[in-house]
Design an enzyme around this catalytic site. Structure first.
Site, mmCIF file in Angstrom:
data_model
loop_
_atom_site.group_PDB
_atom_site.id
_atom_site.type_symbol
_atom_site.label_atom_id
_atom_site.label_comp_id
_atom_site.label_asym_id
_atom_site.label_seq_id
_atom_site.Cartn_x
_atom_site.Cartn_y
_atom_site.Cartn_z
ATOM 1 N N LYS A 113 26.859 -15.655 -29.671
ATOM 2 C CA LYS A 113 25.615 -16.462 -30.029
ATOM 3 C C LYS A 113 25.484 -17.963 -29.588
ATOM 4 C CE LYS A 113 22.893 -13.036 -30.971
ATOM 5 N NZ LYS A 113 21.783 -12.724 -30.031
ATOM 6 N N PRO A 153 16.897 -17.811 -35.716
ATOM 7 C CA PRO A 153 16.201 -17.270 -36.681
ATOM 8 C C PRO A 153 17.191 -17.231 -38.057
ATOM 9 C CG PRO A 153 15.987 -15.631 -34.813
ATOM 10 C CD PRO A 153 17.342 -16.955 -34.766
ATOM 11 N N THR A 154 16.306 -17.314 -39.207
ATOM 12 C CA THR A 154 16.879 -16.913 -40.488
ATOM 13 C C THR A 154 16.865 -15.408 -40.319
ATOM 14 O OG1 THR A 154 16.593 -17.117 -42.738
ATOM 15 C CG2 THR A 154 14.655 -17.030 -41.584
ATOM 16 N N LEU A 166 17.407 -16.192 -27.992
ATOM 17 C CA LEU A 166 17.655 -15.930 -29.440
ATOM 18 C C LEU A 166 18.818 -15.750 -30.159
ATOM 19 C CD1 LEU A 166 14.494 -14.544 -28.499
ATOM 20 C CD2 LEU A 166 14.448 -14.028 -31.063
ATOM 21 N N GLY A 167 19.138 -16.650 -31.042
ATOM 22 C CA GLY A 167 20.341 -16.537 -31.677
ATOM 23 C C GLY A 167 20.416 -15.979 -32.838
ATOM 24 N N SER A 168 21.110 -16.635 -33.813
ATOM 25 C CA SER A 168 21.239 -16.184 -35.342
ATOM 26 C C SER A 168 21.623 -17.169 -36.211
ATOM 27 C CB SER A 168 22.145 -15.033 -35.416
ATOM 28 O OG SER A 168 22.312 -15.014 -36.691
ATOM 29 N N SER A 169 21.604 -17.180 -37.383
ATOM 30 C CA SER A 169 21.891 -18.062 -38.383
ATOM 31 C C SER A 169 23.480 -17.974 -38.534
ATOM 32 C CB SER A 169 21.257 -18.035 -39.682
ATOM 33 O OG SER A 169 21.358 -16.841 -40.529
ATOM 34 N N CYS A 170 24.034 -16.869 -38.134
ATOM 35 C CA CYS A 170 25.718 -16.653 -38.265
ATOM 36 C C CYS A 170 26.371 -17.683 -37.669
ATOM 37 C CB CYS A 170 26.000 -15.288 -38.182
ATOM 38 S SG CYS A 170 25.764 -14.469 -36.465
ATOM 39 N N HIS A 172 19.345 -4.200 -43.325
ATOM 40 C CA HIS A 172 19.347 -5.289 -44.010
ATOM 41 C C HIS A 172 18.762 -5.100 -45.388
ATOM 42 C CE1 HIS A 172 19.612 -6.986 -39.808
ATOM 43 N NE2 HIS A 172 20.652 -7.441 -40.315
ATOM 44 N N GLY A 227 12.932 -3.780 -29.419
ATOM 45 C CA GLY A 227 13.714 -4.134 -30.790
ATOM 46 C C GLY A 227 12.683 -4.992 -31.544
ATOM 47 N N MET A 228 13.046 -5.015 -32.930
ATOM 48 C CA MET A 228 12.075 -5.575 -33.883
ATOM 49 C C MET A 228 11.496 -6.939 -33.411
ATOM 50 S SD MET A 228 12.278 -6.318 -38.030
ATOM 51 C CE MET A 228 13.605 -7.568 -37.895
ATOM 52 N N VAL A 229 12.410 -7.867 -33.078
ATOM 53 C CA VAL A 229 11.676 -9.342 -32.536
ATOM 54 C C VAL A 229 11.141 -9.281 -31.054
ATOM 55 C CG1 VAL A 229 12.401 -11.376 -32.086
ATOM 56 C CG2 VAL A 229 13.827 -10.335 -33.732
ATOM 57 N N TYR A 249 30.661 -11.934 -32.863
ATOM 58 C CA TYR A 249 28.815 -11.903 -32.756
ATOM 59 C C TYR A 249 28.672 -13.229 -32.625
ATOM 60 C CZ TYR A 249 24.048 -10.871 -33.581
ATOM 61 O OH TYR A 249 22.806 -10.846 -33.439
ATOM 62 N N HIS A 262 12.260 -5.660 -25.484
ATOM 63 C CA HIS A 262 11.013 -5.627 -26.132
ATOM 64 C C HIS A 262 10.749 -4.230 -27.136
ATOM 65 C CE1 HIS A 262 11.083 -2.335 -23.117
ATOM 66 N NE2 HIS A 262 9.817 -1.726 -23.379
HETATM 67 N N1 LIG Z 1 16.689 -8.809 -37.240
HETATM 68 C C1 LIG Z 1 17.135 -10.002 -37.849
HETATM 69 O O1 LIG Z 1 17.018 -10.210 -39.079
HETATM 70 C C2 LIG Z 1 17.566 -11.063 -36.926
HETATM 71 C C3 LIG Z 1 17.863 -12.333 -37.608
HETATM 72 C C4 LIG Z 1 18.446 -13.213 -36.741
HETATM 73 C C5 LIG Z 1 18.526 -13.300 -35.419
HETATM 74 N N2 LIG Z 1 18.020 -12.081 -35.003
HETATM 75 C C6 LIG Z 1 18.215 -11.922 -33.259
HETATM 76 O O2 LIG Z 1 16.988 -11.531 -32.681
HETATM 77 C C7 LIG Z 1 17.279 -11.074 -31.572
HETATM 78 C C8 LIG Z 1 16.687 -9.550 -31.684
HETATM 79 O O3 LIG Z 1 17.041 -8.683 -32.856
HETATM 80 P P1 LIG Z 1 16.465 -7.448 -33.254
HETATM 81 O O4 LIG Z 1 16.556 -7.359 -34.802
HETATM 82 O O5 LIG Z 1 15.096 -7.382 -32.489
HETATM 83 O O6 LIG Z 1 17.348 -6.483 -32.610
HETATM 84 P P2 LIG Z 1 16.988 -4.960 -32.066
HETATM 85 O O7 LIG Z 1 15.855 -4.369 -33.074
HETATM 86 O O8 LIG Z 1 18.398 -4.016 -32.431
HETATM 87 O O9 LIG Z 1 16.550 -4.865 -30.618
HETATM 88 C C9 LIG Z 1 17.616 -5.366 -29.809
HETATM 89 C C10 LIG Z 1 16.974 -4.745 -28.492
HETATM 90 O O10 LIG Z 1 17.958 -5.115 -27.434
HETATM 91 C C11 LIG Z 1 18.336 -3.883 -26.686
HETATM 92 N N3 LIG Z 1 19.553 -4.223 -26.034
HETATM 93 C C12 LIG Z 1 20.832 -4.106 -26.763
HETATM 94 N N4 LIG Z 1 21.756 -4.034 -25.754
HETATM 95 C C13 LIG Z 1 21.093 -3.867 -24.492
HETATM 96 C C14 LIG Z 1 21.648 -3.760 -23.102
HETATM 97 N N5 LIG Z 1 22.790 -3.642 -22.893
HETATM 98 N N6 LIG Z 1 20.711 -3.595 -22.203
HETATM 99 C C15 LIG Z 1 19.389 -3.671 -22.457
HETATM 100 N N7 LIG Z 1 18.848 -3.761 -23.841
HETATM 101 C C16 LIG Z 1 19.640 -3.880 -24.662
HETATM 102 C C17 LIG Z 1 18.161 -2.903 -27.675
HETATM 103 O O11 LIG Z 1 18.006 -1.502 -26.950
HETATM 104 P P3 LIG Z 1 18.494 -0.175 -27.504
HETATM 105 O O12 LIG Z 1 18.049 -0.134 -29.016
HETATM 106 O O13 LIG Z 1 17.830 0.817 -26.549
HETATM 107 O O14 LIG Z 1 20.118 -0.457 -27.439
HETATM 108 C C18 LIG Z 1 16.967 -3.039 -28.690
HETATM 109 O O15 LIG Z 1 15.687 -2.830 -28.116
HETATM 110 C C19 LIG Z 1 19.032 -10.725 -31.543
HETATM 111 O O16 LIG Z 1 19.652 -11.760 -30.748
HETATM 112 C C20 LIG Z 1 19.464 -11.022 -32.955
HETATM 113 O O17 LIG Z 1 20.468 -11.670 -33.001
HETATM 114 C C21 LIG Z 1 17.626 -10.958 -35.511
#
Ligand SMILES: NC(=O)c1ccc[n+]([C@@H]2O[C@H](COP(=O)([O-])OP(=O)(O)OC[C@H]3O[C@@H](n4cnc5c(N)ncnc54)[C@H](OP(=O)(O)O)[C@@H]3O)[C@@H](O)[C@H]2O)c1
Length: 323
Positions: free
Chosen positions: A141, A168-169, A106-110, A184, A14-16, A137, A12
Protein backbone atom coordinates in the site's frame (compact mmCIF):
# COMPACT_ATOMS: atom_id res chain seq x y z
CA UNK A 1 -14.56 17.13 -16.19
CA UNK A 2 -18.17 16.46 -17.16
CA UNK A 3 -20.74 13.78 -16.44
CA UNK A 4 -19.61 12.18 -19.74
CA UNK A 5 -16.13 11.49 -18.33
CA UNK A 6 -15.20 7.85 -18.98
CA UNK A 7 -14.40 6.41 -15.56
CA UNK A 8 -12.81 3.02 -14.85
CA UNK A 9 -13.59 1.65 -11.39
CA UNK A 10 -11.17 -1.21 -10.69
CA UNK A 11 -12.65 -3.62 -8.11
CA UNK A 12 -16.28 -2.61 -8.78
CA UNK A 13 -17.68 -5.79 -7.20
CA UNK A 14 -15.89 -5.18 -3.91
CA UNK A 15 -17.41 -3.35 -0.96
CA UNK A 16 -15.69 -0.03 -1.73
CA UNK A 17 -15.67 -0.27 -5.53
CA UNK A 18 -19.41 -1.00 -5.64
CA UNK A 19 -20.07 2.02 -3.38
CA UNK A 20 -17.96 4.22 -5.69
CA UNK A 21 -20.03 3.05 -8.67
CA UNK A 22 -23.28 3.80 -6.72
CA UNK A 23 -22.00 7.27 -5.84
CA UNK A 24 -20.83 8.09 -9.36
CA UNK A 25 -24.17 7.00 -10.84
CA UNK A 26 -26.07 9.03 -8.23
CA UNK A 27 -24.00 12.06 -9.25
CA UNK A 28 -24.99 11.59 -12.90
CA UNK A 29 -21.86 9.93 -14.30
CA UNK A 30 -22.97 7.36 -16.83
CA UNK A 31 -19.85 6.25 -18.72
CA UNK A 32 -18.54 3.88 -16.06
CA UNK A 33 -16.19 1.16 -17.18
CA UNK A 34 -15.87 -2.07 -15.18
CA UNK A 35 -14.30 -5.51 -15.51
CA UNK A 36 -14.70 -8.45 -13.16
CA UNK A 37 -11.62 -10.25 -11.86
CA UNK A 38 -12.43 -13.13 -14.23
CA UNK A 39 -12.60 -10.76 -17.22
CA UNK A 40 -9.41 -8.86 -16.37
CA UNK A 41 -6.80 -10.12 -13.92
CA UNK A 42 -5.04 -6.92 -12.88
CA UNK A 43 -1.87 -8.83 -11.96
CA UNK A 44 -1.50 -9.70 -15.67
CA UNK A 45 0.63 -6.96 -17.21
CA UNK A 46 -0.15 -7.60 -20.86
CA UNK A 47 -3.90 -7.94 -20.23
CA UNK A 48 -3.94 -4.63 -18.32
CA UNK A 49 -1.86 -2.97 -21.05
CA UNK A 50 -4.33 -4.11 -23.74
CA UNK A 51 -7.34 -3.04 -21.66
CA UNK A 52 -6.06 0.52 -21.21
CA UNK A 53 -4.85 0.79 -24.81
CA UNK A 54 -8.30 -0.12 -26.14
CA UNK A 55 -10.57 1.53 -23.56
CA UNK A 56 -8.63 4.75 -22.83
CA UNK A 57 -10.58 5.88 -19.75
CA UNK A 58 -10.31 9.49 -18.55
CA UNK A 59 -10.22 8.68 -14.84
CA UNK A 60 -9.40 5.62 -12.72
CA UNK A 61 -10.50 4.66 -9.21
CA UNK A 62 -8.14 1.90 -8.02
CA UNK A 63 -10.26 -0.01 -5.47
CA UNK A 64 -9.13 -3.51 -6.52
CA UNK A 65 -6.82 -5.23 -4.06
CA UNK A 66 -6.20 -8.52 -2.36
CA UNK A 67 -7.78 -7.81 1.03
CA UNK A 68 -8.09 -9.94 4.17
CA UNK A 69 -7.93 -10.10 7.94
CA UNK A 70 -5.02 -10.93 10.25
CA UNK A 71 -5.26 -14.67 9.66
CA UNK A 72 -5.17 -14.40 5.87
CA UNK A 73 -2.39 -11.77 5.93
CA UNK A 74 -0.30 -13.95 8.22
CA UNK A 75 -0.91 -17.17 6.30
CA UNK A 76 -0.51 -15.86 2.74
CA UNK A 77 2.01 -12.97 3.00
CA UNK A 78 3.52 -13.70 -0.42
CA UNK A 79 0.12 -13.46 -2.14
CA UNK A 80 -0.66 -10.20 -0.32
CA UNK A 81 2.55 -8.43 -1.27
CA UNK A 82 2.87 -9.84 -4.80
CA UNK A 83 -0.72 -9.37 -5.94
CA UNK A 84 -1.10 -5.89 -4.51
CA UNK A 85 2.21 -4.67 -5.92
CA UNK A 86 1.35 -6.10 -9.34
CA UNK A 87 -2.18 -4.62 -9.38
CA UNK A 88 -0.88 -1.16 -8.45
CA UNK A 89 2.14 -1.19 -10.75
CA UNK A 90 0.13 -2.47 -13.72
CA UNK A 91 -2.86 -0.16 -13.29
CA UNK A 92 -0.89 2.99 -12.50
CA UNK A 93 1.72 2.48 -15.21
CA UNK A 94 -0.72 1.46 -17.94
CA UNK A 95 -3.07 4.30 -16.97
CA UNK A 96 -0.14 6.66 -17.44
CA UNK A 97 0.84 5.10 -20.78
CA UNK A 98 -2.70 5.36 -22.14
CA UNK A 99 -2.99 9.04 -21.19
CA UNK A 100 -5.08 8.88 -17.99
CA UNK A 101 -4.63 12.23 -16.24
CA UNK A 102 -6.55 11.52 -13.05
CA UNK A 103 -6.32 8.45 -10.83
CA UNK A 104 -7.28 7.76 -7.22
CA UNK A 105 -5.49 5.00 -5.32
CA UNK A 106 -7.11 3.47 -2.23
CA UNK A 107 -4.76 2.47 0.56
CA UNK A 108 -5.39 1.65 4.19
CA UNK A 109 -4.64 2.90 7.70
CA UNK A 110 -2.25 -0.05 8.17
CA UNK A 111 0.42 2.00 6.32
CA UNK A 112 1.14 3.75 9.65
CA UNK A 113 3.72 2.47 12.16
CA UNK A 114 2.63 0.09 14.91
CA UNK A 115 3.23 2.54 17.77
CA UNK A 116 2.06 5.68 16.00
CA UNK A 117 0.68 8.60 18.05
CA UNK A 118 -3.13 8.85 18.00
CA UNK A 119 -4.89 10.25 16.09
CA UNK A 120 -2.74 9.11 13.16
CA UNK A 121 -1.70 11.98 10.93
CA UNK A 122 -0.44 11.71 7.35
CA UNK A 123 3.00 12.86 8.53
CA UNK A 124 3.43 9.58 10.48
CA UNK A 125 4.05 7.65 7.25
CA UNK A 126 7.47 5.92 7.23
CA UNK A 127 8.38 7.11 10.71
CA UNK A 128 8.52 3.69 12.42
CA UNK A 129 8.18 -0.08 12.36
CA UNK A 130 4.97 -1.50 10.87
CA UNK A 131 2.64 -4.02 12.52
CA UNK A 132 4.26 -7.38 11.66
CA UNK A 133 1.03 -9.30 10.95
CA UNK A 134 0.21 -7.25 7.85
CA UNK A 135 3.57 -5.73 6.99
CA UNK A 136 3.70 -7.16 3.42
CA UNK A 137 0.24 -5.72 2.66
CA UNK A 138 1.18 -2.36 4.22
CA UNK A 139 4.43 -2.21 2.22
CA UNK A 140 2.44 -2.77 -0.98
CA UNK A 141 0.00 0.00 0.00
CA UNK A 142 2.89 2.37 0.74
CA UNK A 143 4.33 1.48 -2.67
CA UNK A 144 0.98 2.49 -4.22
CA UNK A 145 1.21 5.94 -2.63
CA UNK A 146 4.80 6.30 -3.79
CA UNK A 147 3.92 5.18 -7.33
CA UNK A 148 1.30 7.94 -7.55
CA UNK A 149 3.71 10.52 -6.14
CA UNK A 150 6.58 9.45 -8.39
CA UNK A 151 4.48 9.65 -11.57
CA UNK A 152 3.25 13.09 -10.47
CA UNK A 153 6.78 14.27 -9.77
CA UNK A 154 8.24 12.98 -13.01
CA UNK A 155 5.31 13.51 -15.40
CA UNK A 156 3.01 15.95 -13.59
CA UNK A 157 4.07 19.03 -15.53
CA UNK A 158 5.02 17.40 -18.84
CA UNK A 159 1.94 15.13 -19.12
CA UNK A 160 -0.59 16.78 -16.80
CA UNK A 161 -0.60 13.75 -14.47
CA UNK A 162 -2.54 14.17 -11.22
CA UNK A 163 -2.63 10.87 -9.27
CA UNK A 164 -3.92 11.01 -5.69
CA UNK A 165 -4.23 8.59 -2.74
CA UNK A 166 -6.74 8.19 0.06
CA UNK A 167 -6.24 6.12 3.23
CA UNK A 168 -9.54 4.90 4.68
CA UNK A 169 -10.12 3.98 8.29
CA UNK A 170 -12.14 0.78 9.08
CA UNK A 171 -15.07 0.63 6.68
CA UNK A 172 -18.42 -1.13 6.96
CA UNK A 173 -21.67 -1.24 5.02
CA UNK A 174 -23.47 -3.06 2.23
CA UNK A 175 -21.33 -5.63 0.45
CA UNK A 176 -19.26 -6.44 3.54
CA UNK A 177 -17.92 -9.92 4.19
CA UNK A 178 -19.92 -11.78 6.89
CA UNK A 179 -17.77 -14.89 6.89
CA UNK A 180 -17.80 -16.47 10.41
CA UNK A 181 -13.99 -16.70 10.76
CA UNK A 182 -12.64 -14.10 8.39
CA UNK A 183 -14.66 -10.92 8.78
CA UNK A 184 -14.05 -7.50 10.33
CA UNK A 185 -15.56 -6.57 13.70
CA UNK A 186 -18.85 -5.00 12.52
CA UNK A 187 -19.99 -7.78 10.15
CA UNK A 188 -18.82 -10.36 12.72
CA UNK A 189 -20.91 -8.72 15.48
CA UNK A 190 -23.95 -8.38 13.20
CA UNK A 191 -23.80 -12.05 12.38
CA UNK A 192 -23.28 -13.15 15.98
CA UNK A 193 -26.08 -11.01 17.41
CA UNK A 194 -28.43 -12.04 14.62
CA UNK A 195 -27.72 -15.75 15.13
CA UNK A 196 -28.11 -15.34 18.91
CA UNK A 197 -31.46 -13.61 18.35
CA UNK A 198 -32.71 -16.44 16.12
CA UNK A 199 -31.55 -19.11 18.59
CA UNK A 200 -32.96 -17.07 21.51
CA UNK A 201 -29.62 -17.25 23.33
CA UNK A 202 -29.32 -15.54 26.70
CA UNK A 203 -25.96 -13.91 26.02
CA UNK A 204 -23.37 -12.94 23.44
CA UNK A 205 -19.76 -12.99 24.58
CA UNK A 206 -17.33 -10.34 23.34
CA UNK A 207 -13.57 -10.95 23.36
CA UNK A 208 -11.45 -8.72 25.60
CA UNK A 209 -12.38 -5.96 28.02
CA UNK A 210 -14.50 -4.01 25.54
CA UNK A 211 -12.43 -0.86 26.19
CA UNK A 212 -10.32 -0.57 23.00
CA UNK A 213 -11.60 2.25 20.79
CA UNK A 214 -12.01 2.03 17.04
CA UNK A 215 -13.20 4.33 14.28
CA UNK A 216 -15.71 3.21 11.64
CA UNK A 217 -16.77 4.89 8.41
CA UNK A 218 -19.81 3.89 6.37
CA UNK A 219 -18.70 2.77 2.92
CA UNK A 220 -20.95 5.22 1.04
CA UNK A 221 -19.28 8.05 2.95
CA UNK A 222 -15.94 6.59 1.83
CA UNK A 223 -17.15 6.57 -1.77
CA UNK A 224 -18.31 10.20 -1.45
CA UNK A 225 -14.91 11.15 -0.05
CA UNK A 226 -13.18 9.33 -2.92
CA UNK A 227 -15.15 11.21 -5.58
CA UNK A 228 -14.61 14.45 -3.64
CA UNK A 229 -10.81 14.00 -3.50
CA UNK A 230 -10.63 12.90 -7.14
CA UNK A 231 -12.42 16.05 -8.32
CA UNK A 232 -10.97 18.50 -5.85
CA UNK A 233 -9.49 21.59 -7.43
CA UNK A 234 -5.75 21.06 -7.95
CA UNK A 235 -4.75 24.28 -6.17
CA UNK A 236 -6.67 23.22 -3.04
CA UNK A 237 -5.21 19.70 -3.18
CA UNK A 238 -1.67 21.00 -3.61
CA UNK A 239 -2.10 23.59 -0.86
CA UNK A 240 -2.93 20.78 1.60
CA UNK A 241 -0.37 18.17 0.50
CA UNK A 242 3.25 18.07 -0.61
CA UNK A 243 4.78 16.15 -3.54
CA UNK A 244 6.27 13.45 -1.28
CA UNK A 245 3.51 13.47 1.36
CA UNK A 246 0.42 13.55 -0.77
CA UNK A 247 -1.96 10.95 0.69
CA UNK A 248 -5.14 11.93 2.52
CA UNK A 249 -6.69 10.18 5.51
CA UNK A 250 -10.40 9.45 5.33
CA UNK A 251 -12.23 8.78 8.58
CA UNK A 252 -15.36 9.53 10.55
CA UNK A 253 -13.43 11.71 12.98
CA UNK A 254 -14.59 9.99 16.15
CA UNK A 255 -14.29 6.53 17.67
CA UNK A 256 -16.30 4.20 19.94
CA UNK A 257 -15.29 1.51 22.40
CA UNK A 258 -15.87 -2.09 21.33
CA UNK A 259 -18.43 -2.42 24.15
CA UNK A 260 -20.33 0.67 22.93
CA UNK A 261 -20.26 -0.78 19.42
CA UNK A 262 -21.56 -4.12 20.68
CA UNK A 263 -24.50 -2.37 22.40
CA UNK A 264 -25.31 -0.45 19.20
CA UNK A 265 -25.29 -3.65 17.12
CA UNK A 266 -27.38 -5.47 19.75
CA UNK A 267 -30.02 -2.69 19.57
CA UNK A 268 -30.05 -2.55 15.76
CA UNK A 269 -30.37 -6.35 15.48
CA UNK A 270 -32.96 -6.51 18.27
CA UNK A 271 -31.17 -9.10 20.42
CA UNK A 272 -32.71 -9.13 23.89
CA UNK A 273 -30.10 -11.09 25.86
CA UNK A 274 -26.98 -9.80 27.61
CA UNK A 275 -23.50 -8.90 26.49
CA UNK A 276 -20.70 -10.55 28.48
CA UNK A 277 -16.99 -9.86 28.23
CA UNK A 278 -14.23 -12.48 28.11
CA UNK A 279 -11.41 -10.37 29.52
CA UNK A 280 -8.97 -13.30 29.37
CA UNK A 281 -8.83 -12.72 25.60
CA UNK A 282 -6.41 -10.11 24.14
CA UNK A 283 -7.58 -6.55 23.53
CA UNK A 284 -5.26 -5.42 20.73
CA UNK A 285 -4.22 -1.78 20.30
CA UNK A 286 -6.05 0.50 22.78
CA UNK A 287 -6.97 3.07 20.14
CA UNK A 288 -6.90 3.55 16.36
CA UNK A 289 -8.19 6.84 15.06
CA UNK A 290 -7.35 8.79 11.90
CA UNK A 291 -6.42 12.45 12.04
CA UNK A 292 -8.71 13.86 9.36
CA UNK A 293 -7.70 17.52 9.64
CA UNK A 294 -6.40 17.60 6.05
CA UNK A 295 -9.64 16.32 4.56
CA UNK A 296 -11.74 18.62 6.74
CA UNK A 297 -9.66 21.61 5.73
CA UNK A 298 -10.30 20.72 2.10
CA UNK A 299 -14.04 20.73 2.83
CA UNK A 300 -15.24 17.14 3.39
CA UNK A 301 -16.98 15.62 6.40
CA UNK A 302 -18.71 12.24 6.88
CA UNK A 303 -22.52 12.24 6.84
CA UNK A 304 -23.68 8.86 8.05
CA UNK A 305 -23.51 8.20 11.78
CA UNK A 306 -22.81 4.76 13.19
CA UNK A 307 -26.38 3.95 14.22
CA UNK A 308 -27.80 4.85 10.81
CA UNK A 309 -24.97 3.01 9.03
CA UNK A 310 -25.46 -0.10 11.18
CA UNK A 311 -29.19 -0.18 10.35
CA UNK A 312 -28.40 -0.15 6.62
CA UNK A 313 -25.71 -2.79 7.07
CA UNK A 314 -28.03 -5.09 9.02
CA UNK A 315 -30.64 -4.73 6.26
CA UNK A 316 -27.93 -5.74 3.78
CA UNK A 317 -26.97 -8.74 5.92
CA UNK A 318 -30.59 -9.91 5.99
CA UNK A 319 -30.66 -9.76 2.18
CA UNK A 320 -27.59 -12.03 2.01
CA UNK A 321 -29.52 -14.64 4.03
CA UNK A 322 -32.40 -14.62 1.54
CA UNK A 323 -30.16 -14.85 -1.53
N1 LIG B 1 -12.92 -2.84 3.87
C1 LIG B 1 -12.25 -2.06 4.68
O1 LIG B 1 -12.52 -1.95 5.90
C2 LIG B 1 -11.12 -1.23 4.14
C3 LIG B 1 -10.47 -0.38 5.04
C4 LIG B 1 -9.41 0.37 4.58
C5 LIG B 1 -9.03 0.29 3.25
N2 LIG B 1 -9.68 -0.51 2.39
C6 LIG B 1 -9.18 -0.55 1.00
O2 LIG B 1 -10.21 -0.37 0.05
C7 LIG B 1 -9.91 -1.13 -1.12
C8 LIG B 1 -11.11 -2.01 -1.46
O3 LIG B 1 -11.40 -2.84 -0.34
P1 LIG B 1 -12.76 -3.66 -0.24
O4 LIG B 1 -13.08 -3.76 1.19
O5 LIG B 1 -13.74 -3.12 -1.21
O6 LIG B 1 -12.22 -5.09 -0.73
P2 LIG B 1 -13.04 -6.25 -1.46
O7 LIG B 1 -14.48 -6.17 -1.08
O8 LIG B 1 -12.28 -7.50 -1.23
O9 LIG B 1 -12.91 -5.84 -2.99
C9 LIG B 1 -11.71 -5.93 -3.70
C10 LIG B 1 -12.05 -6.18 -5.15
O10 LIG B 1 -10.83 -6.29 -5.91
C11 LIG B 1 -10.95 -7.38 -6.81
N3 LIG B 1 -9.64 -7.96 -7.13
C12 LIG B 1 -8.76 -8.51 -6.27
N4 LIG B 1 -7.69 -8.96 -6.95
C13 LIG B 1 -7.91 -8.69 -8.27
C14 LIG B 1 -7.19 -8.94 -9.46
N5 LIG B 1 -5.99 -9.55 -9.43
N6 LIG B 1 -7.72 -8.55 -10.64
C15 LIG B 1 -8.93 -7.95 -10.67
N7 LIG B 1 -9.68 -7.68 -9.57
C16 LIG B 1 -9.17 -8.06 -8.39
C17 LIG B 1 -11.80 -8.39 -6.05
O11 LIG B 1 -12.37 -9.29 -6.96
P3 LIG B 1 -12.53 -10.84 -6.51
O12 LIG B 1 -13.30 -10.81 -5.21
O13 LIG B 1 -13.27 -11.44 -7.64
O14 LIG B 1 -11.14 -11.35 -6.33
C18 LIG B 1 -12.83 -7.46 -5.39
O15 LIG B 1 -13.91 -7.20 -6.24
C19 LIG B 1 -8.65 -1.93 -0.81
O16 LIG B 1 -7.55 -1.28 -1.35
C20 LIG B 1 -8.56 -1.89 0.70
O17 LIG B 1 -7.23 -1.91 1.15
C21 LIG B 1 -10.72 -1.28 2.80
Amino acid sequence: MTQATKIYVAGHRGMVGSAIVRTLKAQGYYDILTRTHAELDLTNQSAVEEFFRIEKPDQVYLAAAKVGGIYANNTYPAEFIYQNLMIEANVIHQAFKSGVKKLLFLGSSCIYPRNVAQPMSEEALLTGVLESTNEPYAIAKIAGIKLCESYNRQYGDSHGIDYRSVMPTNLYGPGDNYHPENSHVIPALIRRFHEAKIKQDMEVMIWGTGTPKREFLYVDDMAQASVFVMNLDRTIYEANTSPMLSHINVGYGDDVSILELAHLVKDVVGFEGNITLDSTKPDGTPRKLMDITRLQQMGWQANIDLKHGLRNTYADYLKTLVN
